[in-house]
Scaffold this active site. Structure first.
Site, mmCIF file in Angstrom:
data_model
loop_
_atom_site.group_PDB
_atom_site.id
_atom_site.type_symbol
_atom_site.label_atom_id
_atom_site.label_comp_id
_atom_site.label_asym_id
_atom_site.label_seq_id
_atom_site.Cartn_x
_atom_site.Cartn_y
_atom_site.Cartn_z
ATOM 1 N N ASN A 108 13.539 76.778 63.342
ATOM 2 C CA ASN A 108 12.984 76.527 64.666
ATOM 3 C C ASN A 108 11.467 76.554 64.632
ATOM 4 O O ASN A 108 10.800 75.869 65.398
ATOM 5 C CB ASN A 108 13.492 77.568 65.668
ATOM 6 C CG ASN A 108 14.961 77.368 65.995
ATOM 7 O OD1 ASN A 108 15.499 76.288 65.793
ATOM 8 N ND2 ASN A 108 15.606 78.414 66.486
ATOM 9 N N THR A 112 11.200 71.758 63.354
ATOM 10 C CA THR A 112 11.500 71.045 64.584
ATOM 11 C C THR A 112 10.212 70.736 65.315
ATOM 12 O O THR A 112 9.564 71.630 65.845
ATOM 13 C CB THR A 112 12.436 71.878 65.481
ATOM 14 O OG1 THR A 112 13.609 72.204 64.737
ATOM 15 C CG2 THR A 112 12.832 71.107 66.718
ATOM 16 N N SER A 114 9.632 69.471 68.085
ATOM 17 C CA SER A 114 9.623 69.670 69.533
ATOM 18 C C SER A 114 9.844 71.124 69.925
ATOM 19 O O SER A 114 10.151 71.416 71.068
ATOM 20 C CB SER A 114 10.724 68.819 70.178
ATOM 21 O OG SER A 114 11.990 69.179 69.679
ATOM 22 N N CYS A 115 9.683 72.054 68.968
ATOM 23 C CA CYS A 115 10.039 73.439 69.265
ATOM 24 C C CYS A 115 9.053 74.097 70.212
ATOM 25 O O CYS A 115 9.347 75.132 70.796
ATOM 26 C CB CYS A 115 10.136 74.259 67.974
ATOM 27 S SG CYS A 115 8.561 74.447 67.111
ATOM 28 N N GLY A 116 7.833 73.558 70.339
ATOM 29 C CA GLY A 116 6.886 74.115 71.278
ATOM 30 C C GLY A 116 6.093 75.279 70.736
ATOM 31 O O GLY A 116 5.280 75.862 71.451
#
Length: 282
Positions: A108, A112, A114-116
């Site tokens: 994560n 990823t 788009s995990c922020g």
């Protein structure tokens, strides 16, 4: 398996003339990867080299680093209600004694997009899980002309692309520009995993004298995969992301983008490129 391409009917319009014909498309199917029987990840991929893809993915996750850490990889039978095998689920078994880290949080954090989470967290995660530092001693030294010729070599070796026009590719070259391996996939990250997985299976990691060339752009994820495999040079025919450049600068990876014809941009690790600077006119 042989599901690399599939045929579909297409309505073709050329200069106002409409016709119907079959078209060859690249196949795309999900692959579920399990680790020691437990579901781990799902990726959309072009079927083929699935075992290498799974092994390479686990190298990038910091789980595997040597061939003797891998016990076996197998397709899971009975994947459907009727018990048939779809060849879309693989289970990777690690050798006895291999400590498997808790990689859920790590994925994560750093794979990823788009995990922020912040860029620093992503960089820290790679630094703490990498098996090797980039250690090409003496450093790989590449002439710009050698690098400039690699995209054509890559394109010439893309056999499925010629039929579909819909595949990314990744290739490994040695420091003399000789093609070592090439893989194609609908996802360039999968193509890289297939390369790295094959290297793991043959006992070739770390790839400390190799050049990795990818079609398209150089994302953080691709830079991360290069670092985790010990590859010193990553080149892309398109742009890198800012976080890919940050990771390259921190780890010592040479990162080249916009490798097209005789032109290229060197974003990090310029000591591996035999540059002869001239004053820009302007």
């Amino acid at each position: 398996m042989g599901r690399v391409t599939e045929r579909r009917k297409v309505i073709r319009v050329r200069d106002g003339v409409v016709s119907t014909r079959p078209d060859t498309l690249v196949a795309e199917e999900p692959l579920e990867m399990r680790l020691n029987g437990k579901p781990l990840a799902i990726t959309m991929r072009t079927p083929g080299d699935d075992f290498a893809l799974a092994a390479g993915f686990l190298v990038s996750e910091g789980v595997l680093g040597a061939a003797d850490e891998l016990q076996n990889i197998a397709y899971c039978a009975g994947a459907t209600v009727d018990g048939s095998n779809t060849y879309n689920i693989v289970d990777v078994r690690t050798a006895p004694g291999v400590v498997v880290p808790d990689i859920t949080l790590e994925r994560n954090v750093y794979t990823t997009s788009s995990c922020g989470l912040c860029g620093k967290a992503s960089l820290d995660a790679v630094r703490t899980t990498a098996r090797w530092t980039i250690d090409d001693t003496p450093p790989v030294r590449l002439e710009p002309a050698l690098l400039a010729g690699l995209p054509d070599r890559l394109r010439e070796a893309q056999r499925v692309f010629d039929r579909t026009g819909g595949l990314h590719a990744a290739a490994l070259f040695d420091e003399d520009g000789e093609l070592l391996d090439i893989r194609e996939d609908v996802g360039r990250h999968n193509a890289v995993d297939k390369l790295v997985g094959r290297a793991l299976q043959s006992g070739a990691l770390p790839l400390s004298r190799a050049v990795l060339l990818v079609s398209g752009r150089a994302s953080f994820e691709l830079a991360q995969k290069a670092v985790m495999a010990g590859i010193p040079v990553l080149a892309a025919v398109s742009a890198p992301s800012s976080l890919a450049v940050d990771l390259a600068a921190e780890t010592g990876l040479t990162l080249v983008g916009f490798l097209r014809g005789a032109s290229m941009n060197v974003y990090a690790g310029e000591h591996r490129i035999a540059l002869r600077a001239t004053a820009a006119q302007g």
